[in-house]
Design an enzyme around this catalytic site. Sequence first.
Site, PDB file in Angstrom:
ATOM      1  N   ASP A 175      36.658  54.348  50.514  1.00 11.77           N
ATOM      2  CA  ASP A 175      35.235  54.537  50.770  1.00 11.77           C
ATOM      3  C   ASP A 175      35.049  55.137  52.163  1.00 11.77           C
ATOM      4  OD1 ASP A 175      32.435  54.169  50.661  1.00 11.77           O
ATOM      5  OD2 ASP A 175      32.690  52.305  49.531  1.00 11.77           O
ATOM      6  N   ASP A 207      30.051  57.562  51.008  1.00 17.85           N
ATOM      7  CA  ASP A 207      28.842  56.751  51.137  1.00 17.85           C
ATOM      8  C   ASP A 207      27.631  57.631  51.488  1.00 17.85           C
ATOM      9  OD1 ASP A 207      27.827  53.954  51.337  1.00 17.85           O
ATOM     10  OD2 ASP A 207      27.375  54.530  53.401  1.00 17.85           O
ATOM     11  N   GLU A 210      28.056  59.223  46.709  1.00 21.39           N
ATOM     12  CA  GLU A 210      26.915  58.351  46.459  1.00 21.39           C
ATOM     13  C   GLU A 210      25.668  59.104  46.886  1.00 21.39           C
ATOM     14  OE1 GLU A 210      25.181  53.928  47.528  1.00 21.39           O
ATOM     15  OE2 GLU A 210      25.920  55.234  49.091  1.00 21.39           O
ATOM     16  N   HIS A 233      28.232  46.838  44.451  1.00 25.92           N
ATOM     17  CA  HIS A 233      28.000  45.778  45.445  1.00 25.92           C
ATOM     18  C   HIS A 233      26.583  45.812  46.021  1.00 25.92           C
ATOM     19  CE1 HIS A 233      28.935  49.431  47.495  1.00 25.92           C
ATOM     20  NE2 HIS A 233      28.428  48.932  48.600  1.00 25.92           N
ATOM     21  N   ASP A 234      25.778  46.801  45.644  1.00 22.39           N
ATOM     22  CA  ASP A 234      24.387  46.874  46.116  1.00 22.39           C
ATOM     23  C   ASP A 234      23.394  46.480  45.033  1.00 22.39           C
ATOM     24  OD1 ASP A 234      25.254  47.957  48.551  1.00 22.39           O
ATOM     25  OD2 ASP A 234      25.046  50.015  47.832  1.00 22.39           O
TER      26      ASP A 234
END
Length: 551
Positions: A96, A197, A248, A322-323
């Site tokens: 990431d 990200d 993302e 995870h969000d």
Amino acid sequence: MTDFKKSVVYQIYPKSFCDSNHDGLGDLQGVIGKLDYIKELGVDYIWMTPFFVSPQNDNGYDVEDYYHIDPRYGTMEDFERLVHEADQRGIRLMLDMVFNHTSSRHEWFRKALAGDEKYKKYYIFKKGKEQGKAPTNWESKFGGSAWEYVPGMDEYYLHLFDVSQPDLNWDNEEVRLELQKVIRFWMEKGVKGFRFDVVNLVSKGEFADDEEGDGRKFYTDGPNIHRYLKELNAQSFGKDAEIVTVGEMSSTSLENCFQYAGEDSGELSMVFSFHHLKVDFMGNEKWVLVPADFMKLKKILFDWQAGMEKHNAWNAVFWCNHDQPRVVSRFGREGKYWKESAKMLATVIHGMRGTPYIYQGEEIGMTNAGFHDISQYRDVESLNHFRILQEKGLTQEDAYRILQVHSRDNGRTPMQWNADKNGGFTDGGPWIEVNGNYKDINAAQQMGDEDSIFRYYQKLVSLRKEYDIIAYGSFQALDERNPSVLAYMREYEGQKLVVVCNFYEKERNWKCPVGLWGYRCLLGNYKDRKMEVGEEATLRPYEAMILYKER
Ligand code: TEU
């Protein structure tokens, strides 16, 4: 070479995955110990969220040093072993890269604050509009102004996320060169994938007040974004054809994604978009309680499937990360139809055109956290909004109700491995509470049950490998106006595949608009389905099926 169109990715949030050294935090050794479990699921890649040196204000999305492993997670040796052990099992690692911002503790930012002009240009510093007024009215994604005043400088710096996450200035070429170096470093370690990200926020446009919104229109899919991605590709990961990348994309548009993830654009392999996960928001406002809009959900999923295909571009398909809250709690039904609805939701995603992502715990149907006290929450976004909601006049009770539905901590409770203390995640004190239902919902139980959600995910993953139509087939929405059924068709070299999912508890008669003569059922979430082909099917509560016809 691994074909990413035939691949499935498993996402690990290391902090909550498995603790090997009793400190209550997951770590790299913990991941190594669970590689056989991941292999059993059949996936090709593991995406690891950040484990670099970080003060952990945003659980590692605030990077202090891109080249070193945070000692809380282990050592570089552990990492090298992880790459090796994963490789032994045919699994590749995707890291990431948080390149929109650094931690305020990063050396570059510290030098900037100390007045070093070179490093000041690495970030975005601006004079205020007038005494005491930020340069623009933009809001941070985590609440409050996106600008922080630095008294010693009489200037503000931009932070689209937490105040401890200053945005990097990508218009400065030196910054872009630094970031390319980071990628090349991890490529040399044997990393075969990268997730970027919020990468569509890196090219900032005009710095002006946003009269209608929070400022996102000025920096989302900004003016130089495609040029910057092409450059990053050419100077780093693009040099190795085996590397797979996913961006993302925050609040993006289809038109931009055609380019980000277009077959020949030279940018990225695929994109995450989030519009389908805002169907229980009010516009862009997440901190409200509104029921999920099923028709909107269908329309968004279908538009993205068809649109990306038409432009020869590739989606990452997913419900969870995870969000996000846990999908079975969000669009499915905990309790009575927990198992059926978890499998149904998995079917929707895994039958689609795109690369599916499974977030740790999703494959065993983990549910929302059920926290009822602010002391149980850890996420900076949740803590900020708990305060902001009350400042806006909501009662504490109402603020809790909203957090229980939308908090990112819902997806961050520890992985439930077995029925032992703390669900087998740690024998220390977990950094965040384990969901109280771990005795009923855990991996060990499901590994031993042929009818489990885990076993169903395993079948979905292997179907994608076995049937080219799932990876390469075209997409066509079916019965778009049906208010309770989500259905679509895939076609490939004369073969046909129909996916049909009842999103509700109520039984429905469903007549397939294309007829179902000659189809057989490849997989369903009710064991006893005998498909009466060509006839109307009665779909039971949350029933899902994948139907297939050779020619
Ligand atoms: O997420 C970006 C992002 O847009 C979400 O966090 C979003 O702002 C939030 O859900 C709004 O409610 C990425 C990471 O996935 C996230 O964990 C980080 O916190 C964020 O970037 C900053 O790096």
